[in-house]
Write an enzyme that holds these catalytic residues in place. Structure first.
Site, PDB file in Angstrom:
ATOM      1  N   GLU A 121      73.856  95.859  51.869  1.00 15.83           N
ATOM      2  CA  GLU A 121      74.018  97.324  51.838  1.00 15.83           C
ATOM      3  C   GLU A 121      75.276  97.786  52.558  1.00 15.83           C
ATOM      4  O   GLU A 121      75.529  97.403  53.705  1.00 15.83           O
ATOM      5  CB  GLU A 121      72.770  97.994  52.458  1.00 15.83           C
ATOM      6  CG  GLU A 121      72.884  99.522  52.467  1.00 15.83           C
ATOM      7  CD  GLU A 121      71.564 100.254  52.704  1.00 15.83           C
ATOM      8  OE1 GLU A 121      70.514  99.594  52.803  1.00 15.83           O
ATOM      9  OE2 GLU A 121      71.626 101.498  52.795  1.00 15.83           O
ATOM     10  N   LYS A 138      60.207  92.791  51.775  1.00 19.84           N
ATOM     11  CA  LYS A 138      61.615  92.804  52.198  1.00 19.84           C
ATOM     12  C   LYS A 138      61.641  93.079  53.696  1.00 19.84           C
ATOM     13  O   LYS A 138      60.899  93.924  54.195  1.00 19.84           O
ATOM     14  CB  LYS A 138      62.399  93.889  51.458  1.00 19.84           C
ATOM     15  CG  LYS A 138      63.851  94.006  51.955  1.00 19.84           C
ATOM     16  CD  LYS A 138      64.691  94.905  51.086  1.00 19.84           C
ATOM     17  CE  LYS A 138      64.571  96.370  51.405  1.00 19.84           C
ATOM     18  NZ  LYS A 138      64.966  96.744  52.787  1.00 19.84           N
ATOM     19  N   SER A 156      62.562 103.820  52.685  1.00 20.87           N
ATOM     20  CA  SER A 156      63.233 105.088  52.395  1.00 20.87           C
ATOM     21  C   SER A 156      62.213 106.147  51.972  1.00 20.87           C
ATOM     22  O   SER A 156      62.555 107.323  51.885  1.00 20.87           O
ATOM     23  CB  SER A 156      64.287 104.895  51.297  1.00 20.87           C
ATOM     24  OG  SER A 156      63.725 104.229  50.185  1.00 20.87           O
TER      25      SER A 156
HETATM   26  O1  KIV Z   1      64.289 101.433  51.890  1.00 19.29           O
HETATM   27  C1  KIV Z   1      65.043 101.309  50.913  1.00 19.29           C
HETATM   28  O2  KIV Z   1      65.013 102.076  49.949  1.00 19.29           O
HETATM   29  C2  KIV Z   1      66.008 100.209  50.938  1.00 19.29           C
HETATM   30  C3  KIV Z   1      67.023 100.137  49.841  1.00 19.29           C
HETATM   31  C4  KIV Z   1      68.005 101.216  49.966  1.00 19.29           C
HETATM   32  C5  KIV Z   1      67.652  98.809  49.735  1.00 19.29           C
HETATM   33  O3  KIV Z   1      65.970  99.406  51.825  1.00 19.29           O
END
Ligand code: KIV
Length: 268
Positions: free
Chosen positions: A178, A109, A41
């Site tokens: 999400e 992640k 993000s």
């Molecule tokens: O990129 C991000 O900030 C995310 C979160 C919203 C879980 O994947």
């Protein structure tokens, strides 16, 4: 990762926030937030793109290193950007490895799907802890037709549950869920041993995550499931206008911001 499992058994939910720079990471860490996610993000929240798709491995590595330097206690998770995983297994391992070896992350992640089950297993075997991410996966925005709610039919909800099990079995240590119905997220949470961390997924997950700029009130387009807990845009505006006014009025810099060096009054 053991700690994250212990966190699941704690009475309070796990707290996770995104961070992209050292100052913000240090503030979040000092507040006792459990996990710092260096989310892709950053594309929309820090780098000025319209989506997360242009974010590169170099971007995530650089910002993860800054967050790791700025924090002491929180678990630092680097978010693998679009096409950095899954194209080629060796490249996936190298890209994920950079986050731990070079940037100082504790885990990565992956926006997950059927294609990330084997990758999760491989990375875990190699010592790279993986947080999975199901439901709305923004890197698939072009296929999803927008940042829409996921898991809203029985078939889609069953698929999320089945992929959650598959990623747990593959070794993921936690799962982000999400923008899915709260009752679906609750059943996924109930079915897994690893903790779930929800965003727009109700209150029955083991933890919650939000994007820091939404929490602070800095974003222009916060999603409907986010909550603004402060008005940092207003605080920044006040400070910047104060600076501008002081410079224009010649009241900054004042004497205490400058120094005079003896013997240097007559140059040239
Ligand atoms: O990129 C991000 O900030 C995310 C979160 C919203 C879980 O994947």
């Amino acid at each position: 990762m053991t700690t994250t499992r212990e966190l699941r058994d704690r009475t309070e939910p796990i707290t996770m926030l995104t961070a992209y720079d050292a100052h913000t990471a240090s503030v979040i860490d000092d507040c006792g937030i459990d996990i710092l996610l260096v989310g892709d993000s950053m594309g929309t929240e820090a780098l000025g793109y319209d989506s997360t798709l242009p974010v590169t491995v170099d971007d995530v590595e650089r910002h993860t290193a800054a967050v790791a330097r700025g924090s002491d206690d929180a678990l630092v998770v680097a978010d693998m950007p679009f096409l950095s995983v899954g194209v080629d297994e060796a490249e996936t391992v190298r890209n994920a490895g950079r986050m731990l070896k070079d940037a100082g992350a504790d885990a990565v992640k992956l926006e997950s799907g059927p294609h990330t089950v084997e990758l999760t297993e491989r990375l875990t075997q190699l010592g790279i802890p993986v947080m999975a991410h199901l439901g709305l996966t923004p890197q698939h925005v072009n296929q999803l037709g927008g940042y829409t709610r996921q898991g809203t039919t029985e078939a889609a909800a069953e698929e999320i549950l089945s992929l959650a099990h598959a990623h747990e079995d593959a070794g993921a240590f936690a799962l982000v869920v999400e923008h899915v119905p709260a009752n679906v997220a609750a059943q996924v949470t109930e079915a897994l041993d690893i903790p779930t961390i929800g965003i727009g997924a109700g209150s029955d997950c083991d933890g919650q995550v939000l994007v820091i700029s939404d929490v602070l009130g800095l974003s222009k387009n916060a999603p409907p499931f986010a909550e603004q807990f402060g008005d940092v845009r207003a605080a920044m505006t006040d400070a910047i206008e104060g600076y501008k006014t002081a410079v224009e009025a010649d009241s900054f810099p004042a004497d205490e911001h400058s120094h005079i060096e003896d013997g240097l009054d007559d140059l040239g």
